[in-house]
Design a protein around this motif. Structure first.
Motif, PDB file in Angstrom:
ATOM      1  N   SER A   2     -13.348 -37.459 -42.552  1.00 36.90           N
ATOM      2  CA  SER A   2     -13.659 -36.141 -42.025  1.00 36.90           C
ATOM      3  C   SER A   2     -14.329 -35.322 -43.109  1.00 36.90           C
ATOM      4  N   GLY A   3     -14.896 -34.228 -42.720  1.00 36.20           N
ATOM      5  CA  GLY A   3     -15.604 -33.415 -43.691  1.00 36.20           C
ATOM      6  C   GLY A   3     -15.268 -31.951 -43.541  1.00 36.20           C
ATOM      7  N   CYS A  21      -8.618 -31.225 -54.482  1.00 31.65           N
ATOM      8  CA  CYS A  21      -7.253 -31.324 -53.947  1.00 31.65           C
ATOM      9  C   CYS A  21      -7.120 -30.415 -52.729  1.00 31.65           C
ATOM     10  N   ILE A  22      -6.756 -31.025 -51.605  1.00 35.47           N
ATOM     11  CA  ILE A  22      -6.526 -30.282 -50.370  1.00 35.47           C
ATOM     12  C   ILE A  22      -5.188 -30.750 -49.827  1.00 35.47           C
ATOM     13  N   HIS A  28     -12.619 -37.015 -51.963  1.00 38.73           N
ATOM     14  CA  HIS A  28     -13.912 -37.191 -52.610  1.00 38.73           C
ATOM     15  C   HIS A  28     -14.885 -36.119 -52.128  1.00 38.73           C
ATOM     16  N   VAL A  29     -15.724 -35.643 -53.026  1.00 39.14           N
ATOM     17  CA  VAL A  29     -16.719 -34.629 -52.709  1.00 39.14           C
ATOM     18  C   VAL A  29     -18.092 -35.285 -52.673  1.00 39.14           C
ATOM     19  N   PHE A  30     -18.841 -35.010 -51.638  1.00 41.13           N
ATOM     20  CA  PHE A  30     -20.222 -35.487 -51.569  1.00 41.13           C
ATOM     21  C   PHE A  30     -21.048 -34.479 -50.774  1.00 41.13           C
TER      22      PHE A  30
END
Length: 152
Positions: A2-3, A21-22, A28-30
């Motif tokens: 999901s994004g 961190c969520i 991962h960030v993209f």
């Protein structure tokens, strides 16, 4: 997968490959760069029925075969024949791109017109580094080399 959309205060400090961190989970960030394509004329940078569509009053252009009909009515799509054609490459001034128009449909990720539009969007996006854009272009060229035997 999901994004989430990161707003401006969060975005500048993050790069592709970083983690965020969520809820006690590391994510991962993209970056995702959305290429807007008109489903009436198949060109990039606007949507159907917008004031920017040059063919707004004309017959629609097919996404699959570049014919003068709506994509949903395309017999080539229904029959799954090999008569696909990219309307953007067909209109291109570049001879090599014109020759390629019969090898993919409009909006294909390996299409030279799509790659050019995505690179343009990346250039205009705040926080997109030159390294990220060059990395994308390098991957896109490799895909073109495998699919077409040539880079554009």
């Amino acid at each position: 997968s999901s994004g989430i959309n990161a707003e401006w205060p969060l975005r500048p400090g993050r790069r592709n490959g970083d983690k965020l961190c969520i809820d006690f989970e590391r994510c991962h960030v993209f970056d995702r760069y959305h290429v807007i394509q008109c489903y009436h004329c198949q060109e990039y940078g606007h949507i159907a029925d917008s004031q920017y569509c040059k063919r707004k009053g004309a017959t629609a252009t097919c996404f699959y075969c570049a014919g003068e009909h709506k994509s949903k009515d395309c017999s080539e799509r229904k029959l799954k024949t090999e008569k696909i054609r990219c309307s953007n490459c067909a209109k291109s001034k570049n001879r090599d791109e014109k020759r390629l128009c019969g090898s993919h449909k409009a909006g294909d990720y390996s299409c030279p017109c799509y790659i050019r539009e995505k690179a343009h969007i990346m250039t205009r996006t705040a926080g997109c580094s030159l390294q990220t854009k060059n990395s994308y272009l390098q991957k896109a060229r490799e895909i073109q080399r495998r699919k077409f035997g040539k880079v554009f």
